[in-house]
Design an enzyme around this catalytic site. Structure first.
Site, mmCIF file in Angstrom:
data_model
loop_
_atom_site.group_PDB
_atom_site.id
_atom_site.type_symbol
_atom_site.label_atom_id
_atom_site.label_comp_id
_atom_site.label_asym_id
_atom_site.label_seq_id
_atom_site.Cartn_x
_atom_site.Cartn_y
_atom_site.Cartn_z
ATOM 1 N N THR A 61 28.467 -75.738 50.811
ATOM 2 C CA THR A 61 28.295 -75.844 49.364
ATOM 3 C C THR A 61 26.921 -76.458 49.077
ATOM 4 O O THR A 61 26.331 -77.100 49.946
ATOM 5 C CB THR A 61 29.426 -76.675 48.727
ATOM 6 O OG1 THR A 61 29.466 -77.955 49.359
ATOM 7 C CG2 THR A 61 30.782 -75.985 48.896
ATOM 8 N N VAL B 35 25.078 -79.051 47.296
ATOM 9 C CA VAL B 35 24.620 -80.430 47.544
ATOM 10 C C VAL B 35 24.944 -80.849 48.973
ATOM 11 O O VAL B 35 24.138 -81.487 49.653
ATOM 12 C CB VAL B 35 25.232 -81.420 46.524
ATOM 13 C CG1 VAL B 35 24.863 -82.860 46.864
ATOM 14 C CG2 VAL B 35 24.777 -81.079 45.111
ATOM 15 N N CYS B 36 26.109 -80.458 49.437
ATOM 16 C CA CYS B 36 26.545 -80.830 50.787
ATOM 17 C C CYS B 36 25.618 -80.248 51.852
ATOM 18 O O CYS B 36 25.242 -80.936 52.806
ATOM 19 C CB CYS B 36 27.970 -80.344 51.019
ATOM 20 S SG CYS B 36 29.140 -80.852 49.740
ATOM 21 N N SER B 37 25.251 -78.981 51.694
ATOM 22 C CA SER B 37 24.440 -78.288 52.694
ATOM 23 C C SER B 37 22.948 -78.548 52.552
ATOM 24 O O SER B 37 22.230 -78.577 53.544
ATOM 25 C CB SER B 37 24.687 -76.779 52.616
ATOM 26 O OG SER B 37 25.986 -76.472 53.057
#
Length: 168
Positions: free
Chosen positions: A58, A60-62
């Protein structure tokens, strides 16, 4: 339960799902076999950073959350941290592939699955959709020394590597 805070004991009997990294299964298209990862037992005598996020692959996560921990891993290790683990509600196959996609090898960072967000729900840190929220927990020999929940899904401050390092 409403989150964890400094001074709390890490809950007993916490089990995640996990596919250990191996050289022969190091390609993203290879498939390992999930095992139970008994976090409460494994982390009882270690210094640990556990950071959680809404989902693998996703934005922000990645783009920010995981890459910052990868980049700052030498600094984290220099502060005496034995285990760095990222947690999401995705299954162990997705988490394993995400670790490989990020070039993480040798279990430098554990990519753990929180099936059905069971652990995150138990501490009150899962969202209404059943996903893990974005948070960080630092443990030292089974005791919480830092715990922070982000105020919004796309907010990244309190669980960032930069902030967590300041609390080691």
């Amino acid at each position: 339960m409403s989150g964890l805070k400094a001074g709390d004991s890490f809950p007993a009997d916490v089990v995640f799902s996990y596919i250990p990294w191996t050289e022969e299964k190091g390609e993203i298209t290879s498939c390992g076999i999930p095992i139970n990862y008994y976090a409460s037992k494994e982390w009882a005598d270690k210094k640990v950073i556990l950071f959680a996020l809404p989902g693998a692959f996703t934005p922000v996560c990645s783009a920010r959350h995981v890459p910052e921990y990868i980049e700052r891993l030498p600094e984290i290790r220099a502060k005496g941290v034995d285990v760095v683990a990222v947690l999401a509600y995705n299954d162990a196959f997705v988490m394993s592939a995400w670790g490989k996609a990020n070039g993480v090898k040798n279990d430098d960072i554990l990519f753990l699955s929180d099936p059905e967000a069971k652990f995150s729900k138990s501490i009150g840190w899962a969202d209404e959709e059943g996903r893990t929220k974005r948070y960080a927990i630092v443990l030292d020999h089974g005791k919480v020394t830092y715990a922070a929940l982000e105020p919004a899904k796309n907010h990244l401050e309190f669980s960032s590597a930069e902030t967590v390092i300041k609390h080691l």
